[in-house]
Design a protein around this motif. Sequence first.
Motif, PDB file in Angstrom:
ATOM      1  N   PHE A 122       0.839  -1.205   0.000  1.00  0.00           N
ATOM      2  CA  PHE A 122       0.000   0.000   0.000  1.00  0.00           C
ATOM      3  C   PHE A 122       0.872   1.253   0.000  1.00  0.00           C
ATOM      4  CE2 PHE A 122      -3.109   3.059   1.186  1.00  0.00           C
ATOM      5  CZ  PHE A 122      -4.352   2.507   0.890  1.00  0.00           C
ATOM      6  N   ASN A 123       1.943   1.242   0.790  1.00  0.00           N
ATOM      7  CA  ASN A 123       2.831   2.403   0.854  1.00  0.00           C
ATOM      8  C   ASN A 123       3.542   2.661  -0.467  1.00  0.00           C
ATOM      9  OD1 ASN A 123       2.831   3.854   3.321  1.00  0.00           O
ATOM     10  ND2 ASN A 123       3.696   2.095   4.375  1.00  0.00           N
ATOM     11  N   LEU A 124       3.952   1.596  -1.141  1.00  0.00           N
ATOM     12  CA  LEU A 124       4.699   1.756  -2.385  1.00  0.00           C
ATOM     13  C   LEU A 124       3.845   2.333  -3.504  1.00  0.00           C
ATOM     14  CD1 LEU A 124       6.801  -1.558  -2.410  1.00  0.00           C
ATOM     15  CD2 LEU A 124       7.600   0.770  -1.938  1.00  0.00           C
ATOM     16  N   VAL A 125       2.576   1.990  -3.521  1.00  0.00           N
ATOM     17  CA  VAL A 125       1.712   2.426  -4.630  1.00  0.00           C
ATOM     18  C   VAL A 125       0.949   3.689  -4.289  1.00  0.00           C
ATOM     19  CG1 VAL A 125      -0.193   1.711  -6.145  1.00  0.00           C
ATOM     20  CG2 VAL A 125       1.508   0.036  -5.394  1.00  0.00           C
ATOM     21  N   PHE A 126       0.586   3.872  -3.033  1.00  0.00           N
ATOM     22  CA  PHE A 126      -0.259   4.995  -2.653  1.00  0.00           C
ATOM     23  C   PHE A 126       0.505   6.311  -2.795  1.00  0.00           C
ATOM     24  CE2 PHE A 126      -1.945   8.002   0.457  1.00  0.00           C
ATOM     25  CZ  PHE A 126      -3.278   8.028   0.089  1.00  0.00           C
ATOM     26  N   GLY A 127      -0.211   7.345  -3.253  1.00  0.00           N
ATOM     27  CA  GLY A 127       0.345   8.688  -3.378  1.00  0.00           C
ATOM     28  C   GLY A 127      -0.710   9.736  -3.093  1.00  0.00           C
ATOM     29  N   PRO A 128      -0.302  10.965  -2.741  1.00  0.00           N
ATOM     30  CA  PRO A 128      -1.271  12.023  -2.416  1.00  0.00           C
ATOM     31  C   PRO A 128      -2.230  12.326  -3.563  1.00  0.00           C
ATOM     32  CG  PRO A 128       0.940  12.646  -1.725  1.00  0.00           C
ATOM     33  CD  PRO A 128       1.088  11.419  -2.543  1.00  0.00           C
ATOM     34  N   GLY A 129      -1.767  12.146  -4.816  1.00  0.00           N
ATOM     35  CA  GLY A 129      -2.612  12.494  -5.947  1.00  0.00           C
ATOM     36  C   GLY A 129      -3.768  11.549  -6.186  1.00  0.00           C
ATOM     37  N   MET A 130      -3.803  10.432  -5.476  1.00  0.00           N
ATOM     38  CA  MET A 130      -4.854   9.450  -5.715  1.00  0.00           C
ATOM     39  C   MET A 130      -6.208   9.928  -5.198  1.00  0.00           C
ATOM     40  SD  MET A 130      -2.825   5.870  -4.969  1.00  0.00           S
ATOM     41  CE  MET A 130      -4.234   4.895  -5.453  1.00  0.00           C
ATOM     42  N   PHE A 131      -6.230  10.900  -4.305  1.00  0.00           N
ATOM     43  CA  PHE A 131      -7.490  11.443  -3.816  1.00  0.00           C
ATOM     44  C   PHE A 131      -7.943  12.676  -4.590  1.00  0.00           C
ATOM     45  CE2 PHE A 131      -6.694   8.845  -0.141  1.00  0.00           C
ATOM     46  CZ  PHE A 131      -7.962   8.535   0.312  1.00  0.00           C
ATOM     47  N   GLY A 132      -7.071  13.196  -5.455  1.00  0.00           N
ATOM     48  CA  GLY A 132      -7.405  14.388  -6.205  1.00  0.00           C
ATOM     49  C   GLY A 132      -6.392  15.490  -5.941  1.00  0.00           C
ATOM     50  N   GLY A 133      -6.601  16.617  -6.569  1.00  0.00           N
ATOM     51  CA  GLY A 133      -5.625  17.694  -6.480  1.00  0.00           C
ATOM     52  C   GLY A 133      -6.023  18.854  -5.593  1.00  0.00           C
ATOM     53  N   SER A 134      -7.210  18.857  -5.041  1.00  0.00           N
ATOM     54  CA  SER A 134      -7.625  19.979  -4.195  1.00  0.00           C
ATOM     55  C   SER A 134      -6.887  19.935  -2.862  1.00  0.00           C
ATOM     56  CB  SER A 134      -9.131  19.922  -3.956  1.00  0.00           C
ATOM     57  OG  SER A 134      -9.475  18.769  -3.209  1.00  0.00           O
ATOM     58  N   PRO A 135      -6.764  21.096  -2.196  1.00  0.00           N
ATOM     59  CA  PRO A 135      -6.046  21.126  -0.905  1.00  0.00           C
ATOM     60  C   PRO A 135      -6.666  20.211   0.144  1.00  0.00           C
ATOM     61  CG  PRO A 135      -6.306  23.347  -1.771  1.00  0.00           C
ATOM     62  CD  PRO A 135      -7.112  22.450  -2.658  1.00  0.00           C
ATOM     63  N   SER A 136      -7.991  20.171   0.206  1.00  0.00           N
ATOM     64  CA  SER A 136      -8.626  19.303   1.210  1.00  0.00           C
ATOM     65  C   SER A 136      -8.346  17.832   0.929  1.00  0.00           C
ATOM     66  CB  SER A 136     -10.130  19.551   1.246  1.00  0.00           C
ATOM     67  OG  SER A 136     -10.715  19.275  -0.031  1.00  0.00           O
ATOM     68  N   GLU A 137      -8.391  17.450  -0.349  1.00  0.00           N
ATOM     69  CA  GLU A 137      -8.125  16.056  -0.712  1.00  0.00           C
ATOM     70  C   GLU A 137      -6.673  15.680  -0.438  1.00  0.00           C
ATOM     71  OE1 GLU A 137     -11.393  15.497  -4.323  1.00  0.00           O
ATOM     72  OE2 GLU A 137      -9.377  16.276  -4.762  1.00  0.00           O
ATOM     73  N   ARG A 138      -5.749  16.643  -0.687  1.00  0.00           N
ATOM     74  CA  ARG A 138      -4.347  16.365  -0.387  1.00  0.00           C
ATOM     75  C   ARG A 138      -4.115  16.282   1.128  1.00  0.00           C
ATOM     76  NH1 ARG A 138      -0.567  16.399  -4.192  1.00  0.00           N
ATOM     77  NH2 ARG A 138      -1.149  17.018  -6.301  1.00  0.00           N
TER      78      ARG A 138
END
Length: 359
Positions: A58-74
């Motif tokens: 999960f750590n290797l694949v997961f990234g902040p951009g997977m939830f979207g680009g808005s500040p709240s999603e990040r």
Amino acid sequence: MQSPADWPILAISVVGSILLVELVRRMLNRVGRKFALARHLVEHCTWAAFAVAAVVAFNLVFGPGMFGGSPSERAVAGTIERVLGLVTIAAVTWLIVQATYALTDVVLDRLVRVEGERNRRARRIMTQIALVRRIAAAVIIVIAVGAMLFSFPQVRALGAGLLASAGIAGAIVGIAAQPTIGNVVAGLQLAFSDALRLDDVVVVEDEWGRIEEVTLTYVVVRLWDERRLVLPVSYFTQTPFENWTRHGSRVLAVVFLRVDWSVPVAKLREALYESLQGNPLWDQKDWTLQVTDVLPNGLVELRALMSAADSPSAWDLKCDVREFLVDYVRDNFPDALPRFRVETPETRVGVSWPEFPGA
């Protein structure tokens, strides 16, 4: 650049890592029929390995951009990353502790099978390994908790202030944890001074039993009637106790018999020796039958000593000999059975008593 479309890849990675661990588990399970280490790794590390594999994937694949680009999603993604870091530390710590137990279990399995004269040394090593691995597990967990706390920037910033007051805090914690620290030190003292070992036969609190478990803070004694007596480790460094297997398992069984003066001690001694020769519990080494005392109530005290290989055999041998002596005296020398004499003024001057019918 990661995007929400990468979620299927994340799921495939996690499932694939779990399947890979399952494949390794099945291979170790087959190898474990011949190699003890593989068997213990499967017993201890399976669930911890599943957790580590899933979290690492999960750590290797997961990234902040997977939830979207808005500040709240990040911000949500950053929180998830922080939680994943904590879970990763916890899972890796779990796996390390379980792997340590698996490695030491291989040694313990070999020591359990040691018999004869080397059994005492084997039990000493078993006690030391059991205690040291608990201490090692506690140290690893403390280090992991520290790493989890210092993963927060606020805690790292607070670290300087905490170090400045470490002396006062250490004194306060030391006073509060004095009993616990004392038990840990007492446990190390017991393990490495060879005063107490696993499976030792002891008498504590007027109870006979065997040492079943030695932990950092308490000792479990399995009593003869399957009860468990739990005592703090410091008890065994501050209170006298009997250890019947300190230097060996061989003990003497003692039987006392109180009989009349008319008992033929020599014939009773010969009968006892014949009985011992036919008893498999006697180790064919020591035995004796002696007149040890004349009691104030007018009885003679006989003491029979017999040696046995260990304390359970000594107990059974003692019961057998007591039963034999009681039956032998009753059947062959009934006049030697315990009797109490009463002297009255009439009997002292020789007055005879009339016989009553039916008396």
